[in-house]
Design a protein around this motif. Structure first.
Motif, short mmCIF file in Angstrom:
data_model
loop_
_atom_site.label_atom_id
_atom_site.label_comp_id
_atom_site.label_asym_id
_atom_site.label_seq_id
_atom_site.Cartn_x
_atom_site.Cartn_y
_atom_site.Cartn_z
N ASN A 40 110.55 10.51 42.45
CA ASN A 40 110.87 10.83 40.42
C ASN A 40 111.81 11.61 40.54
O ASN A 40 112.61 11.89 42.00
CB ASN A 40 109.43 12.07 40.49
N ARG A 41 112.54 11.98 39.62
CA ARG A 41 113.61 12.85 39.83
C ARG A 41 113.07 14.43 39.92
O ARG A 41 112.56 14.53 38.07
CB ARG A 41 114.03 12.27 38.50
N ASP A 42 113.72 15.35 39.53
CA ASP A 42 113.41 16.72 39.79
C ASP A 42 114.64 17.54 39.93
O ASP A 42 116.08 17.31 40.22
CB ASP A 42 112.06 17.00 40.56
N GLY A 43 114.70 18.48 39.20
CA GLY A 43 115.72 19.58 39.14
C GLY A 43 116.03 20.10 38.75
O GLY A 43 114.70 21.12 38.16
N GLU A 44 116.82 21.62 38.09
CA GLU A 44 116.83 22.56 38.18
C GLU A 44 118.30 23.11 37.38
O GLU A 44 119.09 22.28 37.59
CB GLU A 44 116.57 24.11 39.62
N ASN A 45 118.19 24.39 36.47
CA ASN A 45 119.31 25.00 36.21
C ASN A 45 119.83 25.56 37.53
O ASN A 45 119.90 26.61 37.49
CB ASN A 45 119.22 25.96 35.10
N PHE A 46 121.87 25.61 37.89
CA PHE A 46 122.00 26.37 38.59
C PHE A 46 123.59 26.59 38.28
O PHE A 46 123.81 25.67 36.97
CB PHE A 46 122.16 25.03 39.46
N ARG A 47 123.59 28.00 39.51
CA ARG A 47 124.82 28.45 38.53
C ARG A 47 125.49 28.81 39.95
O ARG A 47 124.90 29.12 40.90
CB ARG A 47 124.99 29.76 38.00
N ASN B 182 114.68 26.23 43.46
CA ASN B 182 116.66 26.74 42.63
C ASN B 182 116.40 28.34 43.84
O ASN B 182 115.34 29.27 42.31
CB ASN B 182 116.82 27.31 41.59
N PRO B 183 116.69 28.77 44.68
CA PRO B 183 116.72 30.21 45.22
C PRO B 183 117.63 30.89 45.14
O PRO B 183 117.21 31.74 45.99
CB PRO B 183 116.77 29.69 46.73
N PRO C 76 107.41 18.64 55.71
CA PRO C 76 107.89 17.09 54.74
C PRO C 76 109.41 17.30 54.66
O PRO C 76 109.82 18.65 55.67
CB PRO C 76 107.61 18.08 53.33
N MET C 77 109.91 16.82 54.59
CA MET C 77 111.90 16.13 54.82
C MET C 77 112.07 17.27 53.79
O MET C 77 111.59 17.70 52.52
CB MET C 77 112.23 15.17 54.80
N THR C 78 113.23 18.12 54.19
CA THR C 78 114.02 19.18 53.06
C THR C 78 115.88 18.51 53.63
O THR C 78 116.11 18.02 54.25
CB THR C 78 114.18 20.73 54.29
N TYR C 79 115.99 19.34 52.30
CA TYR C 79 118.02 18.71 52.05
C TYR C 79 118.04 19.66 51.44
O TYR C 79 117.28 20.72 50.82
CB TYR C 79 118.11 17.48 51.67
N SER C 80 119.32 20.90 51.71
CA SER C 80 119.60 21.71 51.25
C SER C 80 121.15 21.57 50.01
O SER C 80 121.79 21.43 51.17
CB SER C 80 120.39 23.22 51.75
N ASP C 81 121.26 21.33 49.16
CA ASP C 81 122.85 20.64 48.98
C ASP C 81 123.44 22.30 47.97
O ASP C 81 123.07 22.91 46.83
CB ASP C 81 122.65 19.67 47.62
N LEU C 82 124.41 22.15 48.89
CA LEU C 82 125.34 23.29 48.19
C LEU C 82 126.13 23.37 47.34
O LEU C 82 127.35 22.05 47.71
CB LEU C 82 126.41 24.13 49.42
N PHE C 83 126.31 23.77 46.23
CA PHE C 83 127.10 22.69 44.64
C PHE C 83 128.07 24.08 44.48
O PHE C 83 127.81 25.37 44.74
CB PHE C 83 126.11 22.25 43.45
N SER C 84 128.78 23.73 43.58
CA SER C 84 130.02 24.94 42.86
C SER C 84 129.94 24.19 41.38
O SER C 84 131.27 23.73 40.70
CB SER C 84 131.18 23.93 43.17
#
Length: 214
Positions: free
Chosen positions: A201-208, A120-121, A170-178
């Motif tokens: 694996n399943r990985d994630g962060e807290n996003f705003r 989460n940048p 490595p492979m990369t992807y950016s997901d824009l979320f709302s």
């Protein structure tokens, strides 16, 4: 590759009378607890020559590799490596075929479980990177890695595919979320023509959601 494995691998490449040498590791699927389901292909191998399979694991591509399981049923070509911790660590595998006739062991190729890292940048995007199973890519794998988003919790939705044949590593992807303010997780999958699927694996962060409305 350790020296012991290289020695036996070279031996296994020698012609063996009446013994086909089609032996491929097909899929590695990481479970929620970090266990790994390993699937391989016994096509071309002879059940009459079979004594056992051995599954080898390491957290490093260069080893050392340790035997973590053995299989004594020829048609059993899928096993679970429990407590592999592949949800927090890299995981590499290969399979050996031991002959009942005393012929040299045969070894599959080495594959790496897909290890997904989500960052989460603070830009309104979820940034992901992950490894391919092997490079060059397994010949039986589809070239497209599928990206799934888990939101709400327990529901995964396919959001895009990324072409591994383009060579970005490595492979990369950016997901824009709302999403206003919540934890979002992701996983990555690639299918094999044999019918199995390799999943990360399943990985994630807290996003705003930091992007203002138009």
């Amino acid at each position: 590759m350790g020296s012991f494995r290289l020695f036996f691998f070279l031996l296994s490449c020698l012609p063996l009378a009446g013994f086909a040498q089609s032996f491929q590791l097909r899929c590695l699927s990481v479970g929620t607890a970090g266990d790994v389901t390993i699937t391989w292909d016994c096509n071309g191998l002879s059940p009459a020559d079979f004594r056992s399979y051995y599954i080898f694991h390491s957290t490093s591509a260069s080893g050392p590799f340790t035997a973590v399981d053995s299989v004594f049923i020829f048609s059993d070509t899928s096993e679970v490596h429990a407590n592999a911790l592949a949800n927090t660590n890299p995981a590499y595998y290969f399979i050996s075929f031991k002959s009942a006739t005393g012929a040299p062991d045969l070894f599959s190729d080495t594959l790496a479980a897909i290890f997904l890292n989500v960052i989460n940048p603070g830009s309104g995007f979820a940034v992901m990177n992950w490894n391919v199973l092997s490079d060059p890519l397994p010949a039986t794998n589809a070239p497209f890695y599928k990206v799934y988003r888990e939101f709400p919790m327990g529901f995964f939705t396919l959001i895009d595919t990324v072409d591994a044949s383009l060579g970005v590593r490595p492979m990369t992807y950016s997901d824009l979320f709302s999403i206003c303010n919540d934890t979002v997780r992701y996983r990555v999958e690639v299918a094999d023509q044999g019918g199995c699927v390799s999943s990360s694996n399943r990985d994630g962060e807290n996003f705003r959601d930091l992007l203002p409305p138009e």
